[in-house]
Design a protein around this motif. Sequence first.
Motif, short mmCIF file in Angstrom:
data_model
loop_
_atom_site.label_atom_id
_atom_site.label_comp_id
_atom_site.label_asym_id
_atom_site.label_seq_id
_atom_site.Cartn_x
_atom_site.Cartn_y
_atom_site.Cartn_z
N GLU A 85 0.81 -1.21 0.00
CA GLU A 85 0.00 0.00 0.00
C GLU A 85 0.85 1.26 0.00
O GLU A 85 0.54 2.23 -0.68
CB GLU A 85 -0.94 -0.02 1.20
CG GLU A 85 -1.98 -1.13 1.16
CD GLU A 85 -2.93 -1.07 2.34
OE1 GLU A 85 -2.77 -0.14 3.16
OE2 GLU A 85 -3.81 -1.93 2.43
N SER A 86 1.90 1.30 0.79
CA SER A 86 2.70 2.51 0.90
C SER A 86 3.34 2.89 -0.43
O SER A 86 3.48 4.08 -0.74
CB SER A 86 3.78 2.34 1.98
OG SER A 86 3.20 2.22 3.25
N THR A 89 0.70 4.63 -2.62
CA THR A 89 0.47 5.99 -2.13
C THR A 89 1.65 6.89 -2.44
O THR A 89 1.49 8.03 -2.89
CB THR A 89 0.21 5.98 -0.61
OG1 THR A 89 -0.95 5.18 -0.34
CG2 THR A 89 -0.02 7.38 -0.07
N SER A 93 1.43 10.03 -5.05
CA SER A 93 1.67 11.38 -4.51
C SER A 93 2.89 12.01 -5.18
O SER A 93 2.93 13.24 -5.38
CB SER A 93 1.87 11.32 -2.99
OG SER A 93 3.03 10.57 -2.65
N PHE A 307 -2.55 13.21 0.40
CA PHE A 307 -2.20 12.03 1.19
C PHE A 307 -3.46 11.41 1.80
O PHE A 307 -3.60 10.17 1.84
CB PHE A 307 -1.22 12.40 2.30
CG PHE A 307 0.22 12.44 1.86
CD1 PHE A 307 0.83 11.31 1.34
CD2 PHE A 307 0.96 13.61 1.97
CE1 PHE A 307 2.16 11.34 0.93
CE2 PHE A 307 2.29 13.65 1.57
CZ PHE A 307 2.89 12.51 1.05
N LEU A 310 -5.43 9.48 -0.93
CA LEU A 310 -4.74 8.25 -1.35
C LEU A 310 -4.80 7.18 -0.26
O LEU A 310 -5.00 5.99 -0.55
CB LEU A 310 -3.28 8.57 -1.70
CG LEU A 310 -3.07 9.39 -2.98
CD1 LEU A 310 -1.61 9.81 -3.12
CD2 LEU A 310 -3.51 8.60 -4.20
N LEU A 311 -4.64 7.59 0.99
CA LEU A 311 -4.70 6.62 2.08
C LEU A 311 -6.13 6.11 2.30
O LEU A 311 -6.33 4.94 2.66
CB LEU A 311 -4.15 7.24 3.37
CG LEU A 311 -2.63 7.46 3.36
CD1 LEU A 311 -2.21 8.29 4.58
CD2 LEU A 311 -1.89 6.13 3.35
N GLN A 314 -6.68 3.51 0.02
CA GLN A 314 -6.01 2.28 0.46
C GLN A 314 -6.66 1.68 1.71
O GLN A 314 -6.06 0.87 2.41
CB GLN A 314 -4.54 2.58 0.77
CG GLN A 314 -3.73 3.05 -0.44
CD GLN A 314 -3.56 1.97 -1.48
OE1 GLN A 314 -3.52 2.25 -2.66
NE2 GLN A 314 -3.46 0.72 -1.07
N SER A 321 -5.80 8.84 8.02
CA SER A 321 -5.41 9.43 6.73
C SER A 321 -5.22 10.93 6.85
O SER A 321 -4.25 11.50 6.32
CB SER A 321 -6.48 9.13 5.67
OG SER A 321 -6.67 7.74 5.52
#
Length: 387
Positions: A85-86, A89, A93, A307, A310-311, A314, A321
């Motif tokens: 996931e990271s 993101t 970003s 951010f 996007l989180l 996810q 988030s």
Amino acid sequence: MHVGIIESFFIIFTGAAALAAVALYTRQPLIVAYIAIGCLVGPHGIALVSDDRLLAEIGEIGIIFLLFLVGLDLPPAKLKDMIGESVLTALASTVVFFSLGFGVMLAFDFTLVEALIAGTACVFSSTILGIKLLPTTVLHHRHIGEIVISLLLIQDLVAIIALLVLAGFDAQGGVLSTTLTVLVALPVVAVVAYLGVRFFVVPLLARFDVFQEFTFLLAVGWCLGVASLSQALSLSWEIGAFVAGVSLANSPIAQYITENLRPLRDFFLVLFFFAVGAAINPSMLLDVWLPTLVLALVLVVVKPPVFRALLRWQKESDQVSREVGYRLGQASEFSLLLVFVAGTALLSAEAAHVVQGATVVTLLLSSYLVVFRYPSPIAVSEALRRD
């Protein structure tokens, strides 16, 4: 009046300590104090310390140790854990923030190369600020900390790639020669580092690890040795230091080396940030105040919601988030490092001042947004203060 190295150190560290106290009282990141003392007593201020070239070279040692420690914290196993996931993101970003910085610089008639470098500088968030303002003893924040740290580590890798490109760039137009140099020299440095650790460093550490002084000396020597090899092969000191760190990342004493080199790194980083401040010309900063302010405000306003979105995509909670977004809603010390490495060959003084000024403004604004809204070790409210 000639000011020697001892007098220069006295002025720098005494002045930095005084301004750092003010920064802590006002809940500001300490690197702002280091940059401010450079502006104040450097060649564009009252010129108590005017030999900024020498200090810039000393500051580069701080960068070398910084990237060495970044490499030490990136063993292959940890890199595998990032795939998930990271990464999604971080990469998404990266595209958004690069486009914002690139667009702002083009809108103010900077060159394509300057816009590319500034856009890259806008990608990163501050590792120093993100870690310093993160509570470590609260269970809820351990998950937030994992997200913040994983995103920062991926950004560090992107920064390393950007530095590799900039540090090896031939200002005389040799893009092809630069590419060939990287393709040939980087694998050579990596192989030498791997073999050196396996057949030289690790056996010595296994035999003499009870002598802490020797471990310290071997780590410093290894860092500077690989950095020197990298420089000799037309790469850069910084890239060699990073490779040296990665080559040691799987050794059993990597964590020990990391902890023991932090004070040395911090010593030289003070000098690096001082050199950044000493290079800032206040009169030129006034000439480019509008693009500087616009770039800073765009980053501070846009980074947190990007951010957050996007989180949320996810499957993270809205609370997590949102908080991660604010904690990463600034430019980075890597932004300053990119400007330093790019130098006058790729950046005009005006473009460099825009990136440097915007970075400092985002650090100031972001720190206020965090300490007034979320738990941190230096929060204004007692209810939010967490170690």
